[in-house]
Write a protein that holds these residues in place. Sequence first.
Motif, short mmCIF file in Angstrom:
data_model
loop_
_atom_site.label_atom_id
_atom_site.label_comp_id
_atom_site.label_asym_id
_atom_site.label_seq_id
_atom_site.Cartn_x
_atom_site.Cartn_y
_atom_site.Cartn_z
N ASP A 42 33.90 107.19 73.02
CA ASP A 42 35.25 107.72 72.82
C ASP A 42 35.46 109.03 73.57
N SER A 43 36.69 109.21 74.07
CA SER A 43 37.13 110.49 74.63
C SER A 43 38.10 111.11 73.64
N VAL A 44 37.80 112.32 73.19
CA VAL A 44 38.57 112.95 72.12
C VAL A 44 39.20 114.24 72.65
N LEU A 45 40.53 114.32 72.60
CA LEU A 45 41.24 115.54 72.99
C LEU A 45 41.22 116.51 71.82
N LEU A 46 40.78 117.73 72.09
CA LEU A 46 40.77 118.78 71.08
C LEU A 46 41.60 119.95 71.58
N GLN A 47 42.49 120.46 70.73
CA GLN A 47 43.30 121.62 71.07
C GLN A 47 43.42 122.51 69.85
N LYS A 48 44.12 123.63 70.00
CA LYS A 48 44.20 124.62 68.92
C LYS A 48 44.56 123.96 67.59
N GLY A 49 43.75 124.27 66.58
CA GLY A 49 43.99 123.72 65.25
C GLY A 49 43.17 122.48 64.95
N ASP A 50 42.47 121.95 65.97
CA ASP A 50 41.66 120.75 65.78
C ASP A 50 40.22 121.12 65.43
N VAL A 51 39.62 120.27 64.62
CA VAL A 51 38.22 120.43 64.21
C VAL A 51 37.54 119.08 64.40
N ILE A 52 36.29 119.13 64.84
CA ILE A 52 35.53 117.88 64.96
C ILE A 52 34.15 118.08 64.35
N PHE A 53 33.73 117.08 63.58
CA PHE A 53 32.38 117.02 63.04
C PHE A 53 31.64 115.91 63.77
N ILE A 54 30.48 116.25 64.34
CA ILE A 54 29.68 115.28 65.09
C ILE A 54 28.31 115.19 64.43
N PRO A 55 27.93 114.02 63.92
CA PRO A 55 26.64 113.91 63.24
C PRO A 55 25.47 113.93 64.21
N ALA A 56 24.33 114.36 63.72
CA ALA A 56 23.10 114.37 64.53
C ALA A 56 22.80 112.95 65.02
N GLY A 57 22.26 112.88 66.24
CA GLY A 57 21.94 111.58 66.82
C GLY A 57 23.05 111.02 67.68
N SER A 58 24.21 111.69 67.70
CA SER A 58 25.34 111.23 68.52
C SER A 58 25.13 111.61 69.98
N VAL A 59 25.61 110.75 70.87
CA VAL A 59 25.66 111.09 72.29
C VAL A 59 26.98 111.79 72.54
N ARG A 60 26.91 113.03 73.00
CA ARG A 60 28.15 113.78 73.19
C ARG A 60 28.08 114.63 74.46
N GLY A 61 29.25 114.95 74.98
CA GLY A 61 29.40 115.80 76.15
C GLY A 61 30.86 116.20 76.22
N GLY A 62 31.28 116.81 77.33
CA GLY A 62 32.69 117.17 77.40
C GLY A 62 33.02 118.04 78.59
N THR A 63 34.31 118.32 78.71
CA THR A 63 34.80 119.17 79.78
C THR A 63 36.07 119.87 79.32
N SER A 64 36.29 121.07 79.81
CA SER A 64 37.49 121.81 79.43
C SER A 64 38.66 121.40 80.32
N LEU A 65 39.86 121.40 79.74
CA LEU A 65 41.08 121.16 80.51
C LEU A 65 41.72 122.48 80.92
N GLU A 66 41.35 123.55 80.22
CA GLU A 66 41.85 124.88 80.51
C GLU A 66 40.94 125.88 79.78
N GLU A 67 41.16 127.15 80.01
CA GLU A 67 40.39 128.16 79.29
C GLU A 67 40.55 127.94 77.79
N HIS A 68 39.46 128.03 77.06
CA HIS A 68 39.56 127.78 75.63
C HIS A 68 38.60 128.67 74.85
#
Length: 256
Positions: A42-68
Amino acid sequence: MIKLYTCYTKEYPKWEMSRSVTQYHILLVITRGKVIYWVGDDSVLLQKGDVIFIPAGSVRGGTSLEEHQRYATHFTLEDSDRQLLPLLTENRYCKTAISGFDYFKQRFMLLKHHWLMKGPYSDTACYAILLELLGIINYERDKWKLPAKKLEMAEDMKVYLLEHYKESVTLDDLARLTGRTPNHASHVFKSVTGLSPIEYLHHVRIAKAKELMFDKMMTISDIAEETGFCDQAYFNRVFRKVTGCSPTAFMKGRID
């Protein structure tokens, strides 16, 4: 028992992370800007006010769309902790928006404070605060299951409290606003927000007080009066309860 391995706030002009398996559970809060997080497929968009919980063992990565800016903590759980919340038993990521975002940020900053302080009761304080934050996420995720009428009534009360926080607001005022009994209005408000009306009012007032503290021309007494507190001693008690430090310590920049 929940054990923290890191807890931080950081600004990123540019950020990118290749996919990898996380050995820790991650709680990530976006306070400014936008990022894309990859969790599994999954690709998940996160912006101001968003919270994400990622459990151990998950494959995760990401990139910024702007300064954050983000708040984050990495932690482990014991098996007994998993039974405390459905969120912790499902072993999948959860992204949600937090309606009481200022309160959530304040609690996260207090979590960071206790983790950095390494005092004799820091582990217990961190456990309690992080469990509260995870509970709020679980609550926000499941809130859509509440009847629309309750959500509407609670929103009306929130707006009223935000508009009248300088005044002496009572449950009778909320009862008149909603056309229900004081106890019923209070019950509905807490069932939707997770806070009693007076707790919510305190957090609104303290959030405003923190803003006013950047005005060096105002004394603590002036700020207490401006934010609806009957006296400075009461203001001091509520401020410490909400933020974990005294108004004087906050104004000196020791915590925030």
